[in-house]
Write a protein that holds these residues in place. Structure first.
Motif, PDB file in Angstrom:
ATOM      1  N   TYR A 180       0.693  -1.179   0.072  1.00  0.00           N
ATOM      2  CA  TYR A 180       0.024   0.088   0.023  1.00  0.00           C
ATOM      3  C   TYR A 180       0.837   1.134   0.091  1.00  0.00           C
ATOM      4  O   TYR A 180       0.501   2.344  -0.610  1.00  0.00           O
ATOM      5  N   GLN A 183       2.005   1.744  -3.532  1.00  0.00           N
ATOM      6  CA  GLN A 183       0.514   2.408  -4.343  1.00  0.00           C
ATOM      7  C   GLN A 183       0.308   3.697  -3.810  1.00  0.00           C
ATOM      8  O   GLN A 183      -0.026   4.604  -4.720  1.00  0.00           O
ATOM      9  N   TYR A 184       0.598   4.057  -2.560  1.00  0.00           N
ATOM     10  CA  TYR A 184       0.389   5.620  -2.014  1.00  0.00           C
ATOM     11  C   TYR A 184       1.275   6.332  -2.796  1.00  0.00           C
ATOM     12  O   TYR A 184       1.167   7.569  -3.016  1.00  0.00           O
ATOM     13  N   VAL A 189      -3.700   5.079  -4.102  1.00  0.00           N
ATOM     14  CA  VAL A 189      -4.679   4.788  -2.975  1.00  0.00           C
ATOM     15  C   VAL A 189      -4.584   6.305  -2.286  1.00  0.00           C
ATOM     16  O   VAL A 189      -3.613   6.842  -2.276  1.00  0.00           O
ATOM     17  N   GLU A 193      -6.667   5.273   3.996  1.00  0.00           N
ATOM     18  CA  GLU A 193      -6.746   3.600   4.048  1.00  0.00           C
ATOM     19  C   GLU A 193      -5.177   3.309   4.381  1.00  0.00           C
ATOM     20  O   GLU A 193      -5.272   2.440   5.095  1.00  0.00           O
ATOM     21  N   LEU A 194      -3.984   3.922   4.041  1.00  0.00           N
ATOM     22  CA  LEU A 194      -2.720   3.473   4.361  1.00  0.00           C
ATOM     23  C   LEU A 194      -2.686   3.552   5.978  1.00  0.00           C
ATOM     24  O   LEU A 194      -2.318   2.866   6.657  1.00  0.00           O
ATOM     25  N   GLN A 392      -7.709  -6.307  -4.579  1.00  0.00           N
ATOM     26  CA  GLN A 392      -8.590  -5.464  -4.801  1.00  0.00           C
ATOM     27  C   GLN A 392     -10.190  -5.761  -5.061  1.00  0.00           C
ATOM     28  O   GLN A 392     -10.926  -4.880  -5.701  1.00  0.00           O
TER      29      GLN A 392
END
Length: 439
Positions: A180, A183-184, A189, A193-194, A392
């Motif tokens: 994540y 991805q961040y 994202v 969420e992280l 996902q």
């Protein structure tokens, strides 16, 4: 060549140290029977308690001994004045001398107490009851020790299993957080969420630390109980098996268990022995009302009208004032008191068994609808949710809700396993029976 020898020597030393270190870090794997065998052989408190039997036997030996005789020597004159020689009566000389001892005076007496009314026999009987009580105390100590030991192992197994489950989820969540984070960084994202994943990760880490602390504390307690080297790390084979039917694994009725408890519990035996001891104490106090007789034989030189006089005598207390009535009355009250206490003990035992019987049934009912397939399915579902979340296919809310529910469910099941085993141990302890569950 010299350098090669030095390097070789250093290599051997380092290899030996690393091997020794690895050996100290090895985990000692035991099952319950092996652990209990070590407990009975090594536990220092148990070894000390066993000496109580020898101490009680020594009291019986002492109770059998007769009173020592008493030797009394008096009227010895260490010197003689000229005036005493002129006015005193001359005695025969001593030890073949012509003059030694002609004016020496001495008297001696040996006295032996003869106990009457069977006091010695009653004292021995009283000591023998104490020996039986010491044996019962040892049995009671051993029963309590085994119960405490087993419950400590069950607590260890709970924290060990729970910690392993948290560790698995921690590894899985760490991989997800790393993914994540990438991805961040790429903007795929959002930060919320992280942060939620990181918060859950920290929560699991914190809980895992607490579980490992609990394991360290329990490991310390068990090492002391088993009298093992202080660096020993323990691990135990699983005691709880969901393949069993977790209901009463025997057809014993409550009334049967209560009656067996009254027969087998050491503290019940101790209570009944207390009645015997108080009764024998009463018998002894009654015997003490009869005076003992002291027999004596004496020798007198120079202090009697007869030369080298030897005489016999006796003495006896005249029971005009002290007939031991107070101690007898006290012993009578003690007998009544022990009878009341024994009645109360029997009632306590019956009620303890009743309570433990019901608690055990309640703990067993928790597993009526839970089996091995359910637990395996729960673990596989958690793995599937983790994969779905990585792909996902599900959102973070669904994943986090199931993760929290999974951890709570696993903890609840493990806690109830421990509670079930603890209730079984309490039932064993309070019935004095070794109740086995099917494997």
């Amino acid at each position: 060549m010299q350098k090669r020898k030095i390097y070789l020597l250093l290599f051997i030393i380092c290899w030996g140290l690393s091997k020794a270190q690895s050996q100290t870090q090895d985990t000692l794997q035991l099952n319950l029977k092996q652990a209990e065998r070590l407990l009975l052989e090594n536990n220092i408190s148990l070894l000390a308690e066993r000496l109580s039997i020898d101490m009680a036997d020594a009291e019986v030996i002492q109770a059998k001994v007769w009173p020592n005789p008493t030797l009394e020597v008096n009227e010895v004159n260490l010197w003689t004045a000229d005036y005493q020689k002129k006015t005193g009566e001359e005695q025969p000389s001593l030890f073949g001398s012509d003059s030694f001892g002609r004016y020496r005076q001495i008297s001696a007496q040996i006295e032996q107490v003869i106990e009457t009314a069977g006091k010695r026999k009653k004292r021995v009987e009283l000591a023998k009851v104490s020996t039986e009580m010491a044996q019962s105390y040892l049995e009671d100590f051993l029963l309590s020790l085994k119960t405490e030991f087993r419950k400590t192992i069950y607590a260890f197994q709970f924290h060990e299993s729970y910690a392993k489950m948290l560790d698995r989820q921690l590894v899985s969540l760490e991989n997800i957080v790393k993914a994540y984070q990438k991805q961040y960084d790429q903007g795929n994202v959002n930060k919320a969420e992280l942060i939620r994943l990181q918060a859950s990760l920290l929560s699991i880490k914190d809980e895992l630390i607490e579980e490992r602390k609990a394991l360290n504390e329990l490991n310390e307690e068990l090492v002391v109980m088993l009298n093992l080297p202080d660096q020993t790390t323990l691990s135990f084979e699983t005691t709880f098996n969901l393949d069993n039917e977790y209901q009463l694994p025997f057809n014993y009725t409550l009334n049967y268990l209560q009656e067996e408890a009254l027969k087998h519990r050491p503290d019940v035996a101790i209570s009944q022995l207390e009645i015997q001891r108080s009764q024998k104490k009463l018998n002894y106090e009654k015997a003490m009302a009869t005076p003992d007789i002291s027999l004596s034989v004496g020798y007198d030189r120079g202090g009697n009208i007869l030369q080298d006089f030897i005489g016999f005598g006796f003495s006896i207390d005249l029971p005009f004032f002290d007939r031991n009535k107070g101690n007898i009355k006290k012993a009578e009250f003690a007998v009544q008191q022990q009878n009341y206490l024994n009645e109360n003990k029997l009632l306590e035992v019956r009620e303890q068994v009743r309570k433990n019987y019901k608690n055990f049934l309640e703990a067993a009912h928790f597993f009526d609808d839970i089996d091995t397939e359910y637990l395996e399915g729960l673990d596989k579902t958690m793995e599937a949710y983790t994969e779905y979340f990585k792909l996902q296919s599900i959102n973070i809310i669904t994943y986090m809700d199931f993760l929290e529910s999974y951890i709570d469910t696993k903890r609840t099941i493990l806690e109830n396993q421990q509670e079930y085993l603890n209730d079984l141990e309490e039932l064993k302890h309070n019935t004095g029976l070794e109740i086995n569950i099917p494997n």
